[in-house]
Design an enzyme around this catalytic site. Structure first.
Site, PDB file in Angstrom:
ATOM      1  N   TRP A 324       0.751  -1.231  -0.051  1.00  0.00           N
ATOM      2  CA  TRP A 324      -0.060   0.046   0.135  1.00  0.00           C
ATOM      3  C   TRP A 324       0.795   1.297  -0.020  1.00  0.00           C
ATOM      4  CZ3 TRP A 324      -0.255   3.783   3.745  1.00  0.00           C
ATOM      5  CH2 TRP A 324      -1.389   4.881   3.239  1.00  0.00           C
ATOM      6  N   HIS A 325       1.919   1.041   0.678  1.00  0.00           N
ATOM      7  CA  HIS A 325       2.840   2.404   0.821  1.00  0.00           C
ATOM      8  C   HIS A 325       3.521   2.705  -0.531  1.00  0.00           C
ATOM      9  CE1 HIS A 325       2.302   1.574   5.093  1.00  0.00           C
ATOM     10  NE2 HIS A 325       2.862   2.786   5.549  1.00  0.00           N
ATOM     11  N   GLY A 326       3.722   1.884  -1.346  1.00  0.00           N
ATOM     12  CA  GLY A 326       4.729   2.128  -2.537  1.00  0.00           C
ATOM     13  C   GLY A 326       4.891   0.557  -3.360  1.00  0.00           C
ATOM     14  N   PHE A 475       2.710   8.165  -0.958  1.00  0.00           N
ATOM     15  CA  PHE A 475       1.646   6.950  -0.927  1.00  0.00           C
ATOM     16  C   PHE A 475       0.627   7.269  -1.181  1.00  0.00           C
ATOM     17  CE2 PHE A 475       4.985   6.439   2.645  1.00  0.00           C
ATOM     18  CZ  PHE A 475       5.932   6.090   1.827  1.00  0.00           C
TER      19      PHE A 475
END
Lengths: 475, 354
Positions: A324-326, A475
């Site tokens: 989800w962050h990257g 993000f």
């Protein structure tokens, strides 16, 4: 628009005035807040607003369809299609480039040539945050935990500018009721709001910027050039940098919303005082943590099944949380590390229960050892989180073990003071902070003006010119 | 996962003090904040005025200067600005930093004495002409490492990071990186690169200087009168500054390598980069001693010189070399340029690097 800028100060003065002037008129108030939020979002590029409109439309149609569907199968289908639409948008903008490169290289190795067209898709700022809010909205309606909102309410819920760019990830049942009722214009909780804004600005502008320039960037850029001690402080420093950056942003967001009469959930609770990883995730990015718990971990089965299934569920949740962050392997490793750490903790706890062993008595030494080890493990994860690639992360970790006996000019007394001081400051009881806020609120207006302007002066004097964007904007 | 985490509904009140916190009408809050902001503005106006002065020429700068001028004058007249200037002096923040604030600076470890020349130079692969500067040392050792200074703008950071790391990995090079975002040679009022370079040369005493700079230079020279970008006068002045900077870089006898800008996604910016590259390349050949110009144009673009976010490396792997902004380099893109410089050091310049 970035919070710590002149543009935003002018924008917020207008938004604050409009908010309270139109407070008695719900319809115009909502429309004006939506308009202001879109101006705020479109400040960087108006094309992004179209994506926010599309997300809102999918969530609205999805919510209405789920609510109107007869029978569980149709409800589930409507919910699934809506989530697929929302995740499709997120996937295209956030993951297409990453996936296409990896698929192409894989098919190339197999001798199948380059199978997928390579496209560089610009990542719209904040898409991960409002997509998760839209998903929770549709799923909550499916679960009959939330009534469908009117289009204008939903549009404001998703776009409300204090949370738009980097959270907190506010749930429908938390924000929608607040948007429907009038706020009391005679009772603004300004002391807490201003404290949060000033503390957030200080953390972001002064602490985060300083630590980043003093040790994190130099060492992460060229680990081979730096000593073991500098590498250790770079990892610790990044822990401080990202905490001050992200919690600073969140503090400002919560404070701004509070000035508008809206309450957001807390997002951080002294995370570096955590005694284990489960505890850490109760304190770090709380709104994401509970989102992952409620919409991923528990639907997967949570910890209700066998030990193996629980470990699997933890790993899936944390790896997807990392992604989800990257879109990068470094985030996958970061998520997997946290999953692994939590799984080990879970298995140990279950094992003790199974063997009928009593809980280990807590003593000060045990608590501090647990805190220290948890912090080191979290810092290990941060190395992957911040590294430009896996080789970069391993190079830095390698220096931790091999780079001793060299001079460490970047580890200055001021840096040590800032890093250690920031971590230790999390032990300050929140009641003390509350007392300070209460004391501020009882001061005369002139004193308050003086204190506020001095705080601003300190932040702007000790901070750099041209503050870097918040880390979580990516993000 | 924290299954037993407490349910969160909204930001909780944390103690009894929360209820004792006085609330206020919104109008009082507004005036308190406006008054505090105004007082801060009065105290900080000279710094804001300076920041406006060094910002890009345009309407925003003009309006900001018009608005801040009287406030800054009042602040100075009342001696209020001394609070900030004295604080800056006390904390050592009066040096040559962008906008007079903190910025990216990466300084390497301590430096060692230069050694004698060992081998003559050869011919360059990507240069505008044969490299003519004789390097001081071509056989650096861990005990007597080669000293390399890398300077530049944000693309210089993108390239310089991987290059610094790759050089350090050889074990025989001490690399110092001093790169600053949003800087260039057009606006010394914002950041004075010649002054900075002089300091770097004195402290690092480099034997090789690698420069990658120019992405921020397509802008007007502030006047009065302003000299518009693309005017003949601009070209003359920019060429003079580039030449002077190149000569300064090589003034201590260092071999100078100038890495050109790559194509950009925005066609106009790409054309501007092409213009900047043309000036750099021309001056590299004209200055004495000549500077080694390494073009990145087709290396990070298509064979025709168009923008390319992905390239295929020598192993046949696709790599993403540009960030989504269409300007900067990914770590993989920086690594491509790092290898370009390393190969140039090892090849045409005959440095023996492990």
């Amino acid at each position: 628009m970035l919070f710590p800028t002149f543009d935003f100060a002018i924008f917020f003065a207008i938004a604050f005035t409009v908010n309270w002037l139109l407070n008695p008129y719900p319809g115009p108030w909502k429309l004006s807040m939506i308009a202001l939020s879109y101006v705020f979002y479109g400040w960087v590029g108006w094309s992004y607003c179209l994506l926010l409109v599309a997300t809102t439309a999918i969530a609205f149609i999805g919510g209405e369809t789920v609510n109107a569907a007869v029978g569980e199968t149709r409800r589930r289908l409507a919910m699934g299609l809506s989530c697929a639409g929302l995740l499709g948008l997120l996937g295209w903008f956030k993951y297409y480039g990453f996936l296409s490169v990896n698929i192409d290289n894989f098919t190339h190795v197999l001798g199948l040539g380059h199978a997928v067209p390579l496209l560089q898709v610009a990542l719209p700022i904040a898409i991960s945050f409002y997509t998760f809010m839209a998903l929770s909205y549709v799923i909550d309606i499916y679960r009959r935990q939330l009534e469908p909102a009117r289009p204008v309410d939903l549009a404001l819920y998703l776009s409300f500018f204090p949370h738009l760019l980097a959270g907190p990830i506010v749930r429908g049942h938390e924000l929608l009721p607040q948007l429907r009722r009038k706020r009391d214009p005679r009772s603004v909780d300004y002391a807490r709001a201003l404290w949060l804004i000033m503390a957030g600005l200080f953390k972001k502008v002064v602490i985060s910027s300083y630590v980043s320039g003093a040790i994190v960037q130099p060492v992460f850029t060229a680990p081979a050039q730096h000593s073991g001690l500098e590498s250790v402080f770079a990892a610790w420093g990044y822990a401080v940098q990202i905490y001050c950056d992200f919690s600073g942003y969140t503090d400002i967001a919560i404070g701004l919303a509070l000035l508008l009469g809206i309450r957001f959930p807390v997002n951080f609770d002294a995370p570096y005082t955590a005694r284990n990883l489960q505890d850490f995730w109760r304190r770090w990015h709380i709104t994401l943590s509970r989102w992952l718990r409620d919409y991923l971990y528990i639907p997967l089965g949570g910890s209700s099944g066998s030990e193996g299934r629980t470990v699997r569920n933890i790993m899936i949740t944390m790896v997807l949380g990392g992604l989800w962050h990257g879109a990068a392997w470094t985030f996958v490793v970061w998520g997997a590390l946290h999953g692994l750490g939590q799984a080990v903790g879970h298995v140990r706890r279950r094992s003790r229960v199974r063997r009928g062993l009593p809980a280990v008595a807590d003593g000060p030494v045990r608590i501090w050892v647990q805190r220290f080890l948890t912090f080191q493990f979290v810092c290990l994860g941060w190395v992957f989180f911040n590294a430009s690639g896996l080789s970069n992360a391993f190079a830095l970790l390698g220096r931790v073990f091999s780079g001793w006996g060299r001079p460490s000019p970047l580890v200055t007394p001021l840096l040590v003071l800032v890093v250690v001081g920031t971590v230790v400051s999390q032990l300050v009881p929140s009641a003390r902070v509350d007392r300070l806020q209460a004391a501020f609120s009882r001061q005369k207006a002139g004193v308050q003006v003086g204190l506020l302007s001095l705080a601003l002066l300190g932040i702007t004097t000790f901070g750099p010119v041209g503050v870097a964007p918040f880390i979580y904007y990516r993000f | 996962m924290p299954e037993n985490a407490p349910p969160q509904t909204a930001e909780p009140e944390t103690s009894a003090d929360a209820t004792t916190r006085a609330r206020a009408p919104w109008t009082r809050v507004l005036w308190t904040c406006v008054a505090a902001f105004a007082l801060w503005l009065l105290l900080f106006a000279p710094t804001l005025q300076h920041n406006a002065q060094v910002s890009p020429v345009g309407t925003r700068r003009t309006v900001a200067l018009d608005l801040l001028g009287p406030i800054a004058a009042t602040s100075r007249a009342l001696q209020l600005s001394r609070i900030v200037s004295e604080t800056d002096a006390l904390t050592g923040r009066t040096g040559n930093v962008p906008g007079n604030g903190a910025a990216v600076t990466v300084i390497g470890p301590g430096h060692r004495r230069a050694t004698l020349p060992r081998r003559p130079t050869g011919k360059g692969g990507h240069t505008t002409g044969p490299p003519t500067t004789v390097p001081d040392i071509t056989h650096p050792t861990a005990a007597d490492p080669l000293r390399v200074l890398i300077v530049g703008d944000s693309l210089g950071i993108d390239m310089g990071g991987p290059l610094q790391n790759d050089l350090a990995n050889t074990g025989v090079v001490t690399a110092t990186l001093d790169a600053r975002e949003s800087t260039g040679l057009t606006r010394p009022d914002y950041f004075n690169w010649p002054v900075e370079l002089q300091g770097d040369l004195a402290s690092a005493r480099p034997q090789v200087v690698v420069i990658m700079m120019g992405a921020n230079d397509p802008q007007d020279f502030p006047g009065p009168p302003d000299i518009p970008f693309t005017s003949p006068a601009w070209n003359v002045m920019y060429a003079q500054r580039v030449a002077a900077f190149m000569q300064l870089a090589g003034s201590g006898g260092a071999t100078v390598i100038w890495v050109g800008m790559p194509p950009m996604q925005n066609p106009q910016l790409s054309a501007e980069m092409s213009d900047v590259d043309a000036v750099d390349q021309q001056q590299a050949a004209l200055v004495h001693p000549p500077v080694n110009f390494l073009s990145s144009w087709t290396l990070l673009g298509t064979a025709q010189g168009a923008y390319a976010p992905f390239i295929t490396n020598s192993a046949g792997e696709v790599v993403n070399v540009r960030t989504p902004d269409g300007i900067h380099l990914t770590p993989a893109g920086g690594e491509v340029l790092s290898q370009l410089v390393l190969n140039f050091l090892r090849g045409p310049l005959h440095f023996v690097l492990p």
